[in-house]
Motif scaffolding. Structure first.
Motif, PDB file in Angstrom:
ATOM      1  N   ASN A 250       0.800  -1.223   0.000  1.00 25.06           N
ATOM      2  CA  ASN A 250       0.000   0.000   0.000  1.00 25.06           C
ATOM      3  C   ASN A 250       0.835   1.277   0.000  1.00 25.06           C
ATOM      4  N   GLY A 251       2.163   1.137  -0.152  1.00 23.50           N
ATOM      5  CA  GLY A 251       3.001   2.324  -0.296  1.00 23.50           C
ATOM      6  C   GLY A 251       3.588   2.862   0.985  1.00 23.50           C
ATOM      7  N   VAL A 252       3.652   2.036   2.016  1.00 25.35           N
ATOM      8  CA  VAL A 252       4.276   2.432   3.278  1.00 25.35           C
ATOM      9  C   VAL A 252       5.718   1.952   3.275  1.00 25.35           C
ATOM     10  N   THR A 253       6.634   2.802   3.696  1.00 22.34           N
ATOM     11  CA  THR A 253       8.038   2.408   3.796  1.00 22.34           C
ATOM     12  C   THR A 253       8.304   1.806   5.167  1.00 22.34           C
ATOM     13  N   LEU A 254       8.773   0.563   5.178  1.00 24.48           N
ATOM     14  CA  LEU A 254       9.224  -0.100   6.401  1.00 24.48           C
ATOM     15  C   LEU A 254      10.700  -0.381   6.222  1.00 24.48           C
ATOM     16  N   THR A 255      11.544   0.318   6.966  1.00 25.95           N
ATOM     17  CA  THR A 255      12.982   0.166   6.738  1.00 25.95           C
ATOM     18  C   THR A 255      13.523  -1.151   7.276  1.00 25.95           C
ATOM     19  N   ALA A 256      12.836  -1.740   8.243  1.00 24.16           N
ATOM     20  CA  ALA A 256      13.195  -3.068   8.743  1.00 24.16           C
ATOM     21  C   ALA A 256      11.891  -3.779   9.087  1.00 24.16           C
ATOM     22  N   PRO A 257      11.192  -4.302   8.084  1.00 24.35           N
ATOM     23  CA  PRO A 257       9.828  -4.803   8.287  1.00 24.35           C
ATOM     24  C   PRO A 257       9.709  -5.824   9.404  1.00 24.35           C
ATOM     25  N   GLU A 258      10.699  -6.703   9.530  1.00 25.80           N
ATOM     26  CA  GLU A 258      10.594  -7.783  10.502  1.00 25.80           C
ATOM     27  C   GLU A 258      10.623  -7.300  11.947  1.00 25.80           C
ATOM     28  N   THR A 259      10.955  -6.032  12.172  1.00 22.36           N
ATOM     29  CA  THR A 259      11.023  -5.495  13.532  1.00 22.36           C
ATOM     30  C   THR A 259       9.802  -4.661  13.901  1.00 22.36           C
ATOM     31  N   VAL A 260       8.883  -4.468  12.976  1.00 22.71           N
ATOM     32  CA  VAL A 260       7.700  -3.634  13.218  1.00 22.71           C
ATOM     33  C   VAL A 260       6.513  -4.552  13.496  1.00 22.71           C
ATOM     34  N   ALA A 263      -1.098  -3.966  14.865  1.00 22.66           N
ATOM     35  CA  ALA A 263      -2.327  -4.490  15.442  1.00 22.66           C
ATOM     36  C   ALA A 263      -3.309  -4.804  14.324  1.00 22.66           C
ATOM     37  N   PHE A 264      -4.360  -5.503  14.695  1.00 25.42           N
ATOM     38  CA  PHE A 264      -5.406  -5.939  13.775  1.00 25.42           C
ATOM     39  C   PHE A 264      -5.973  -4.780  12.959  1.00 25.42           C
ATOM     40  N   ASP A 265      -6.123  -3.608  13.604  1.00 26.04           N
ATOM     41  CA  ASP A 265      -6.809  -2.491  12.956  1.00 26.04           C
ATOM     42  C   ASP A 265      -5.883  -1.322  12.616  1.00 26.04           C
ATOM     43  N   THR A 266      -4.563  -1.534  12.602  1.00 26.39           N
ATOM     44  CA  THR A 266      -3.642  -0.451  12.273  1.00 26.39           C
ATOM     45  C   THR A 266      -3.862   0.026  10.846  1.00 26.39           C
ATOM     46  N   TRP A 267      -3.956   1.356  10.686  1.00 30.98           N
ATOM     47  CA  TRP A 267      -4.081   1.941   9.352  1.00 30.98           C
ATOM     48  C   TRP A 267      -2.971   2.961   9.167  1.00 30.98           C
ATOM     49  N   VAL A 268      -2.197   2.801   8.086  1.00 32.75           N
ATOM     50  CA  VAL A 268      -1.088   3.703   7.785  1.00 32.75           C
ATOM     51  C   VAL A 268      -1.223   4.170   6.341  1.00 32.75           C
ATOM     52  N   GLY A 269      -1.139   5.477   6.116  1.00 35.16           N
ATOM     53  CA  GLY A 269      -1.271   6.042   4.790  1.00 35.16           C
ATOM     54  C   GLY A 269      -0.011   5.889   3.951  1.00 35.16           C
ATOM     55  N   ARG A 270      -0.165   6.054   2.665  1.00 31.08           N
ATOM     56  CA  ARG A 270       0.950   5.900   1.741  1.00 31.08           C
ATOM     57  C   ARG A 270       2.006   6.971   1.998  1.00 31.08           C
ATOM     58  N   ASP A 271       3.245   6.610   1.683  1.00 26.44           N
ATOM     59  CA  ASP A 271       4.409   7.477   1.855  1.00 26.44           C
ATOM     60  C   ASP A 271       4.734   7.777   3.314  1.00 26.44           C
ATOM     61  N   ALA A 272       4.048   7.101   4.235  1.00 30.07           N
ATOM     62  CA  ALA A 272       4.500   7.151   5.622  1.00 30.07           C
ATOM     63  C   ALA A 272       5.756   6.298   5.743  1.00 30.07           C
ATOM     64  N   VAL A 273       6.589   6.645   6.699  1.00 28.68           N
ATOM     65  CA  VAL A 273       7.835   5.908   6.938  1.00 28.68           C
ATOM     66  C   VAL A 273       7.807   5.371   8.362  1.00 28.68           C
ATOM     67  N   ILE A 274       7.988   4.056   8.485  1.00 25.97           N
ATOM     68  CA  ILE A 274       8.032   3.414   9.792  1.00 25.97           C
ATOM     69  C   ILE A 274       9.445   2.863   9.985  1.00 25.97           C
ATOM     70  N   GLU A 275      10.159   3.423  10.943  1.00 27.78           N
ATOM     71  CA  GLU A 275      11.532   2.994  11.200  1.00 27.78           C
ATOM     72  C   GLU A 275      11.537   1.714  12.049  1.00 27.78           C
ATOM     73  N   PRO A 276      12.711   1.150  12.319  1.00 29.77           N
ATOM     74  CA  PRO A 276      12.770  -0.134  13.034  1.00 29.77           C
ATOM     75  C   PRO A 276      12.219  -0.086  14.456  1.00 29.77           C
ATOM     76  N   HIS A 277      11.752  -1.248  14.896  1.00 26.72           N
ATOM     77  CA  HIS A 277      11.355  -1.488  16.288  1.00 26.72           C
ATOM     78  C   HIS A 277      10.233  -0.559  16.747  1.00 26.72           C
ATOM     79  N   VAL A 278       9.221  -0.435  15.905  1.00 21.82           N
ATOM     80  CA  VAL A 278       8.015   0.320  16.258  1.00 21.82           C
ATOM     81  C   VAL A 278       6.901  -0.684  16.554  1.00 21.82           C
ATOM     82  N   VAL A 279       6.142  -0.425  17.625  1.00 21.40           N
ATOM     83  CA  VAL A 279       5.043  -1.310  18.024  1.00 21.40           C
ATOM     84  C   VAL A 279       3.734  -0.532  17.989  1.00 21.40           C
ATOM     85  N   PHE A 280       2.746  -1.084  17.280  1.00 19.14           N
ATOM     86  CA  PHE A 280       1.416  -0.489  17.200  1.00 19.14           C
ATOM     87  C   PHE A 280       0.462  -1.302  18.059  1.00 19.14           C
ATOM     88  N   GLY A 281      -0.173  -0.652  19.035  1.00 18.00           N
ATOM     89  CA  GLY A 281      -1.279  -1.261  19.748  1.00 18.00           C
ATOM     90  C   GLY A 281      -2.558  -1.030  18.973  1.00 18.00           C
TER      91      GLY A 281
END
Length: 452
Positions: A250-260, A263-281
């Motif tokens: 969907n166009g989200v940048t995950l720089t280290a996907p395996e560390t992010v 949650a079931f209902d997390t919604w992230v818009g395109r061109d957002a950047v998620i850096e390593p070791h982020v946790v979504f409740g």
């Protein structure tokens, strides 16, 4: 044609070694049965029935939190899958159309798979069963097919050696006309190795009545069931794998996907950047172009477009970040609105507060929101400047364009454009530091020499 869901969630799950019902264990911060409901939601069901058993009241409460419109019925004694489905009869009284039987401990059936089953029903098959080719058939029930016709389903305990060699296995998911389903269940007996009423027997009964049955297949991964803690961990891993893939697609940048972790209902818009070791409740929305820096934790919050969060930030429920807001390292936000372009960059706690646009919150600022009994709000105006180490004792307001001096304890409102100071006057005592250090040094030397 109308569709209805029957989700079986009555099992105790003894292998989970848990005091709570198996279906209330979570994957992606949502109960297992919520995943089945989400898959079924793609069919736009008119009625949804959840069949509970062990811990029924707890299951009922969790279902109500998800959708108050869910009918929860109770299977008082667990006498097999056909008996469980029969408990939904009253809730579906007068319903027309197709019923789909899903399982609360099988979270990964894809909506597209259910749609294939619906198409098979529309093509004229009275009973449609979901099957899969198993890498290790083990103790699964086997689907016996001739061409595109499903002739019967054989439980492993009752299967011959030839039937056990079949690799096309039963997922348990079934679709049939509502009235036909219950008519077939009425004819199911329990003369088998387990003494239970098997839902699988409806296939052979349907065939004997001249009704057609067929099997639709899916990837084995969709049929993953959860029966043990190890299964739960595997399901969580599979959920995260799918969610990360969805985000990347969907166009989200995950720089280290395996560390992010999502949650079931997390919604992230395109061109957002998620850096390593982020946790979504649960209950997090991140708008397009935002950046979530490393080691941040988000729950129950909204992050506006182009906003920056972290690193090492915590957003708690009720945190609302407007476009371009910045929340930096070791900052915690709870039940607070951070205005457009506002900055809370360092070592601060902002709770039960409103921060106006373009305000700047200095390092070490705390909104003192709790008096031991009640919570109170802090209001910080647009373009206000809060000096470092300011304690804002709520309820209190700092006006538009106002300032507070560093180290202040603010207990009264600060008017617009005013400077608020709330600290003791500084005094300097000439030579006192030298005398004090000499005294302390002498005392330490005496102690080391055993004199003290």
């Amino acid at each position: 044609m109308a569709h209805h869901l029957i989700v079986l969630a009555a099992g105790q799950g003894t292998r989970m070694q848990s005091d709570k019902p198996k279906v209330l264990h979570e994957v992606g911060h949502a109960p297992l049965f919520a995943h089945a409901l989400a898959s079924g939601a793609a069919l736009e069901p008119e009625r949804t029935v959840l069949v509970a058993g062990h811990g029924a009241e707890a299951v009922r409460g969790a279902a109500g939190d998800i959708d108050p419109g869910i009918d929860v019925v109770v299977q008082e004694t667990q006498e097999g899958t056909a008996h469980a489905v029969a408990q939904a009869r009253t809730a579906l009284d007068g319903a027309t159309g197709d019923a789909f039987v899903l399982y609360g401990d099988t979270p990964f059936i894809r909506p597209e798979t259910l749609q294939k089953m619906a198409e098979a029903r529309a093509a004229g098959h009275a009973v449609v069963v979901l099957g899969f080719e198993a890498a290790d058939p083990g103790r699964y029930g086997r689907l016996v097919v001739e061409g595109d016709a499903l002739t019967r389903i054989v439980e492993f305990k009752d299967a011959t050696e030839a039937e056990r060699a079949i690799t096309l296995c039963n997922s348990g998911v079934v679709a049939a006309d509502v009235s036909v389903l219950f008519d077939l269940i009425d004819a199911v007996g329990n003369d088998n190795a387990s003494g239970e009423y098997y839902l699988t027997d409806i296939v052979e009964i349907a065939r004997a009545r001249g009704l057609s049955a067929t099997a639709v297949t899916c990837d084995e991964a969709e049929t993953m069931g959860v029966n043990t803690r190890a299964d739960l961990a595997a399901a969580e891993a599979e959920f995260q794998r799918r969610k990360r893939t969805e985000m990347l697609d969907n166009g989200v940048t995950l720089t280290a996907p395996e560390t992010v972790f999502f949650a079931f209902d997390t919604w992230v818009g395109r061109d957002a950047v998620i850096e390593p070791h982020v946790v979504f409740g649960p209950d997090v929305t991140v708008e397009s172009g935002a950046t979530i820096r490393a080691f941040s934790h988000l729950e129950g919050c909204h992050v506006g477009g182009q906003a920056v969060v972290g690193p090492y930030a915590r957003l708690r429920p009720g945190a609302e970040l407007s476009n371009g807001a910045k929340v930096g390292n070791f900052v915690e936000i709870k039940n607070a609105e951070i205005g457009e372009g506002a900055k809370v960059n360092h070592l601060s706690y902002i709770g039960d507060a409103t921060v106006g646009e373009a305000a700047n919150i200095g390092a070490g600022t705390v909104t003192c929101n709790y008096d031991g009994v009640f919570k109170h709000r802090t209001e910080i105006g647009a373009r206000a400047f809060i000096g470092s180490d300011t304690m804002l004792v709520a309820p209190v307001r700092v006006g538009d364009g106002a300032m507070t001096g560093s180290g202040s304890v603010i207990t009264r409102d600060v008017p617009d454009a005013a400077l608020g100071l709330g600290r003791a006057r500084q005094e300097n005592k000439d030579g006192f530091a030298r005398k004090l250090f000499e005294k302390l040094t002498a005392r330490k030397a005496a102690k080391n020499n055993g004199a003290v």
